[in-house]
Design an enzyme around this catalytic site. Structure first.
Site, PDB file in Angstrom:
ATOM      1  N   LYS A 159       0.845  -1.201   0.000  1.00 39.90           N
ATOM      2  CA  LYS A 159       0.000   0.000   0.000  1.00 39.90           C
ATOM      3  C   LYS A 159       0.878   1.247   0.000  1.00 39.90           C
ATOM      4  O   LYS A 159       1.861   1.312   0.742  1.00 39.90           O
ATOM      5  CB  LYS A 159      -0.900  -0.035   1.237  1.00 39.90           C
ATOM      6  N   SER A 161      -9.827   1.417   2.597  1.00 45.06           N
ATOM      7  CA  SER A 161      -8.958   2.198   1.740  1.00 45.06           C
ATOM      8  C   SER A 161      -7.878   1.379   1.036  1.00 45.06           C
ATOM      9  O   SER A 161      -7.282   1.860   0.080  1.00 45.06           O
ATOM     10  CB  SER A 161      -8.272   3.297   2.563  1.00 45.06           C
ATOM     11  N   SER A 221     -10.037  -1.011   6.734  1.00 45.77           N
ATOM     12  CA  SER A 221      -9.441  -0.868   5.399  1.00 45.77           C
ATOM     13  C   SER A 221      -8.699  -2.072   4.856  1.00 45.77           C
ATOM     14  O   SER A 221      -8.331  -2.085   3.686  1.00 45.77           O
ATOM     15  CB  SER A 221      -8.499   0.333   5.377  1.00 45.77           C
TER      16      SER A 221
END
Ligand code: GLN
Length: 483
Positions: free
Chosen positions: A78, A153, A177
């Site tokens: 990420k 996310s 997330s």
């Protein structure tokens, strides 16, 4: 070996024993990643050194050097985790030019174990969102249906793992997330216990809630990755001084295990499709010998309000550092220092981030602190007590991850409150600091993935793997890939 369905340990064994080179493994996944990138937009930056790093590993193996438990495994990280010499944007314009001079502990540990960063995954800006639509770099699409969101996310990480752009991805979870996008994309997603994994070098959103964790196609892979990234880090004082067990040695039996069903999670908001997938998993676990007990989390109703006060308060403080002075975007049109701060932040942050900075600043302001922030902290404790009480009766909990399968792109982005309500079943885990995992459990009638959530007491991630493995083996969806 079929690289599309191989478990991480199989790939590593083959690399270590020269059956396949790390370079070949990297080529396979890079090619897949490029194909899926055009469809999904899952990656913000590809690592230009990935192939060279794989070749270097091969050379080390040829020399007979010892290599780690993730030797040759391409990993998508990420873009919230700092990677030395590789751009790290947090999905924001304000960090569009930021190349970190150091790597986060998670990335460092992955690399020391032989993993190779393939690319940096797209995400909601500063990890604020549930649909990956707030990214400055464009939204990510769900590989199972390009009209649908991948969740957020960590949407890029989930899409990358689902489409097998890499056998391992890393996400972060502040309020769901990792688990929610994992559920939307048919991958396993683990949010470890708060403190299990170092936050050093991870762009902070809400420091008392943030936790990084692995996302992959199989429970075994997630367990192995946690072994690598977990453990005390002197550079993060909130990392816990807890031994990291051999998680990948997963206990097979669930006979006699007591699993709690928190009744508040199965209320009216739950769609019938998700409910029936949960029921299927429950029935299978029962047939494997697990015992189910009803439990209560009476303060669940206050979760969203509590979470969105605490998370935005911490965010407003954490994001104060983006001032155009030290790093990141700097407004060109500023005559005074005040202008520099204001214009930089006005130009650099997106709408959702600004909304949250304002909400958080409001909750923390002197006249409202007691009424909002302090009160939220007290409710947080009550919620944590609910869980601790439930764990006096049961070994872990089973619940839905979200009320429904993935929603459509554009469907909720214009209504922030509706988007926030999406997090009803996941945020409580973070508020209580507990480990939670989403396990692929089935598909909706429209062919969209649905996961089941498991929640364990602090530092009992091994129970998540134990039960998750039974679901994985009996539900038989882990090998399915989007076409
Ligand atoms: N959807 C939640 C939020 O927007 C959770 C995000 C996260 O876990 N990073 O805050």
């Amino acid at each position: 070996m079929n690289l599309e369905t191989a478990k991480i340990s199989e790939i590593v064994n083959s690399v270590q024993s020269n059956k396949i080179s790390a370079a070949e493994v990297m080529q396979f996944f890079l090619q897949r990643a490029r194909q899926w990138q055009d469809k999904t937009n899952a990656i913000i930056t590809f690592n230009p050194e990935a192939e060279a790093q794989a070749a270097k590993l091969d050379a080390a193996i040829a020399k007979g050097e010892q290599v780690g438990p993730l030797a040759g495994i391409p990993v998508v990280v990420k873009d919230l985790l700092c990677t030395k010499n590789l751009k790290t944007t947090a999905g924001s314009k304000i960090l569009d030019n930021f190349v970190p001079p150091y790597s986060s502990t998670v990335v460092e540990r992955l690399e020391n174990a032989g993993a190779i960063v393939l690319g940096k995954a797209n995400l909601d800006e500063f990890a604020m969102g549930s649909s990956n639509e707030t990214s400055y770099y464009g939204n990510v699409k769900n590989p199972w249906s390009l009209e649908h969101v991948p969740g957020g996310s960590s949407g890029g990480s989930a899409a990358a793992a689902a489409a097998r752009m890499a056998p391992l991805a890393i996400g972060t979870d502040t309020g769901g997330s990792i688990r929610q996008p994992a559920s939307f994309c048919n991958v396993v997603g683990l949010k470890p216990t708060y403190g299990r994994v170092s936050r050093y070098g991870i762009v902070a959103y809400a420091s008392s809630l943030d936790q990084a964790g692995p996302m992959a196609n199989y429970i075994e892979d997630v367990a192995l990755a946690l072994e690598v990234i977990g453990g005390k880090d002197p550079r993060d004082m909130t990392s816990a001084n807890q031994a990291v067990p051999q998680f990948s040695n997963i206990q097979k039996e669930v006979k006699g295990l007591k699993i709690g069903l928190p009744k508040e999670y199965f209320g009216e908001a739950l769609s019938s499709e998700v409910r029936s997938i949960c029921e299927e998993s429950i029935a299978k676990l029962k047939s494997a010998g697990a015992e189910f007990v009803d439990v209560e989390i009476p303060h669940l109703d206050y979760t969203i309000a509590t979470y969105y006060i605490i998370a935005t308060s911490e965010a407003s403080s954490n994001l104060a550092r983006y001032d155009g002075v030290r790093y990141g975007h700097r407004s060109e049109d500023a005559k005074t220092l005040e202008d520099l701060y204001c214009n930089t932040r006005a130009e650099g942050f997106g709408e959702e981030v600004k909304r949250r900075i304002m909400l958080g600043t409001y909750s923390l302001s002197s006249g409202y602190y007691d009424a909002y922030y302090l009160k939220a902290c007290k409710v947080r404790r009550l919620l944590q007590n609910d869980f601790l009480k439930a764990f006096e009766k049961v070994d872990l909990l089973l619940s839905p991850v979200t009320t429904s399968a993935a929603f459509k792109v554009g469907e909720r982005i214009s209504d922030p409150l509706e988007m926030y309500l999406n997090d009803i079943y996941t945020t409580s885990t973070n508020l209580a600091g507990l480990p939670g995992m989403s396990v692929p459990a089935g598909f909706s009638s429209a062919g969209l993935p649905i996961g089941v959530q498991l929640t364990a007491p602090h530092f009992a991630e091994d129970r998540l793997f134990q039960v998750g493995k039974v679901i994985q083996d009996m539900q038989n969806v882990a090998d399915r890939r989007p076409q």
